[in-house]
Design an enzyme around this catalytic site. Structure first.
Site, mmCIF file in Angstrom:
data_model
loop_
_atom_site.group_PDB
_atom_site.id
_atom_site.type_symbol
_atom_site.label_atom_id
_atom_site.label_comp_id
_atom_site.label_asym_id
_atom_site.label_seq_id
_atom_site.Cartn_x
_atom_site.Cartn_y
_atom_site.Cartn_z
ATOM 1 N N ASP A 170 -2.671 2.053 8.508
ATOM 2 C CA ASP A 170 -1.307 1.923 7.995
ATOM 3 C C ASP A 170 -0.289 2.201 9.100
ATOM 4 O O ASP A 170 0.672 1.445 9.291
ATOM 5 C CB ASP A 170 -1.074 2.895 6.837
ATOM 6 C CG ASP A 170 -1.802 2.503 5.566
ATOM 7 O OD1 ASP A 170 -2.725 1.665 5.646
ATOM 8 O OD2 ASP A 170 -1.460 3.028 4.500
ATOM 9 N N GLY A 200 -3.205 0.282 1.194
ATOM 10 C CA GLY A 200 -4.303 -0.365 0.514
ATOM 11 C C GLY A 200 -4.139 -0.309 -0.996
ATOM 12 O O GLY A 200 -3.613 0.666 -1.546
ATOM 13 N N SER A 201 -4.583 -1.349 -1.681
ATOM 14 C CA SER A 201 -4.573 -1.339 -3.143
ATOM 15 C C SER A 201 -5.666 -0.398 -3.645
ATOM 16 O O SER A 201 -6.518 0.055 -2.896
ATOM 17 C CB SER A 201 -4.792 -2.753 -3.673
ATOM 18 O OG SER A 201 -3.724 -3.599 -3.302
ATOM 19 N N GLY A 202 -5.617 -0.111 -4.944
ATOM 20 C CA GLY A 202 -6.576 0.806 -5.533
ATOM 21 C C GLY A 202 -5.984 2.145 -5.898
ATOM 22 O O GLY A 202 -6.674 2.998 -6.463
ATOM 23 N N HIS A 203 -4.686 2.360 -5.542
ATOM 24 C CA HIS A 203 -4.016 3.635 -5.821
ATOM 25 C C HIS A 203 -2.936 3.483 -6.898
ATOM 26 O O HIS A 203 -2.099 4.367 -7.060
ATOM 27 C CB HIS A 203 -3.380 4.192 -4.548
ATOM 28 C CG HIS A 203 -4.332 4.295 -3.399
ATOM 29 N ND1 HIS A 203 -5.480 5.032 -3.474
ATOM 30 C CD2 HIS A 203 -4.307 3.737 -2.164
ATOM 31 C CE1 HIS A 203 -6.131 4.938 -2.313
ATOM 32 N NE2 HIS A 203 -5.440 4.156 -1.515
ATOM 33 N N HIS A 254 -9.370 7.731 -0.715
ATOM 34 C CA HIS A 254 -10.296 6.615 -0.521
ATOM 35 C C HIS A 254 -11.739 7.078 -0.707
ATOM 36 O O HIS A 254 -12.674 6.347 -0.386
ATOM 37 C CB HIS A 254 -10.145 6.018 0.882
ATOM 38 C CG HIS A 254 -8.749 5.625 1.219
ATOM 39 N ND1 HIS A 254 -7.879 6.462 1.895
ATOM 40 C CD2 HIS A 254 -8.058 4.490 0.958
ATOM 41 C CE1 HIS A 254 -6.724 5.857 2.044
ATOM 42 N NE2 HIS A 254 -6.800 4.662 1.477
ATOM 43 N N LYS A 265 2.065 6.351 4.590
ATOM 44 C CA LYS A 265 1.074 7.419 4.476
ATOM 45 C C LYS A 265 0.286 7.516 5.776
ATOM 46 O O LYS A 265 0.009 6.500 6.419
ATOM 47 C CB LYS A 265 0.119 7.155 3.309
ATOM 48 C CG LYS A 265 0.813 7.003 1.967
ATOM 49 C CD LYS A 265 -0.158 6.907 0.813
ATOM 50 C CE LYS A 265 -1.190 5.814 0.931
ATOM 51 N NZ LYS A 265 -0.590 4.460 1.017
#
Length: 355
Positions: free
Chosen positions: A108, A52-55, A217, A103
């Site tokens: 995922d 996921g994006s945001g990291h 998250h 991860k």
């Protein structure tokens, strides 16, 4: 909510378009979404990660020589889809094999496993390496077992160097397992992040509270704790990291010869006096570098007292949770092979030395 975005539905797309304009040595696909090296040697194992994006900068900021060959970004805090991994792998296939670095989050894992089965059916050599370094939990809202967090950055650097050095797919897979079994991380939050689609912080903390053992998250950790000062919090984080209670888990690994999944028992290695470590003190997005160095100061003091030798360190924002104020600490019990690969040149948007 005030964020430098235009519309919540376009955040990832516009991020990718910005990467394409800023880094012409990278190739960006929008449909399906992935970032890859524009020019790739034809004689190496291909290393692909994603999530996921945001990291950011994990994973897209680590695409380039000496690290990832490609990254597949999902929407904010949402797993990428199998079609992203499949198309990305097909574009980069050198015939030497594809290693997916994943991860440990349920979505995922499921989607990367689906991609592996599709690619195997198309005759490609492929393997999966799982990262599950978070010592705060053994199960969470997103996972079965420990979560994969900031030690993923260390794994991407070491495995990226291994693929550049000509390691085979099996050698890379074996090294990835060793890294995972020797890595441990824990994080704390002083405030929550704000997911654009939600428009407000994911949880609330009182002025004197922290979330201890936070996930990247915003998942809850071990406890809601009282905050006093940096040294006290760092000491408690290190106590959790240096706890040598055995952690055993069963992991599914892909057997390319059989074309099926097999279960293996893994055991996390202990940290002992005289061991050598790579230390990552990581901002979760909103913590300034000055505070990270304050944390590192205490980490180094505690490890010195334990007789554990810091061989390398990395301090900064490498695995974030949007704008969360918080910090994570990762320790990798590194052998000489890992240290040698760590020192190899790397040239990516977010990590660069020796080039």
């Amino acid at each position: 909510m005030k964020k430098m975005i235009n519309h919540v539905d376009n955040v990832v797309r516009e991020q990718l378009e910005g990467v394409a304009k800023a880094h012409p040595d990278l190739a960006v696909s929008l449909e399906p979404a992935f970032i890859r090296r524009a020019r790739l040697p034809g004689n190496k194992v291909v290393l692909i990660s994603g999530g996921g994006s945001g990291h950011e900068p994990m994973h897209s900021g680590f695409v380039g020589y000496g690290m990832l060959d490609a990254a597949c970004p999902g929407e904010i805090f949402t797993s990428p889809t199998p079609d992203q991994m499949v198309e990305c792998a097909k574009q980069l296939n050198t015939g030497k094999g594809i290693l997916f670095l994943v991860k440990n989050y349920t979505g995922d894992v499921m989607n990367f496993e689906t991609a592996v089965e599709i690619l195997h059916g198309d005759g490609m050599k492929v393997q999966v390496a799982l990262i599950d370094d978070d010592v705060a939990v053994k199960d969470s809202l997103y996972t079965a077992g420990r979560r994969g967090v900031a030690a993923t950055v260390l794994a991407e650097k070491i495995l990226g160097a291994a693929t550049e050095a000509g390691y085979s797919l099996e050698q890379c897979s074996t090294l990835a397992k060793r890294i995972t079994n020797h890595a441990r991380s824990i994080g704390i939050a002083l405030s929550a992040c704000t997911v654009p689609a939600a428009g407000k912080p994911g949880f609330e903390l009182a002025e004197n509270e922290i979330e201890f053992g936070i996930g990247i998250h915003g998942e809850p950790g071990i406890k809601r704790a009282t905050f006093t000062d940096s040294d006290t919090t760092t000491r408690e984080m290190m106590e959790r990291l240096l706890d040598n209670s055995s952690y055993q888990r069963t992991v599914r690994r892909w057997n390319g010869d059989l074309g099926d999944w097999q279960e293996e028992n893994w055991t996390t290695a202990s940290l002992m006096q005289g061991d050598k470590v790579i230390v990552l003190v990581n901002s979760l997005g909103g913590t300034p570098l000055s505070e990270l160095y304050c944390v590192y100061r205490k980490v180094a003091e505690i490890l010195e007292q334990r007789g554990i030798i810091i061989e390398r360190n990395l301090i900064g924002a490498y695995c974030t949770s949007l704008d969360m104020q918080g910090v994570s600490i990762s320790l990798l019990n590194a052998d000489d092979e890992m240290l040698s690969l760590w020192d190899k040149p790397v040239n990516t948007p977010a990590l660069r030395w020796g080039c």
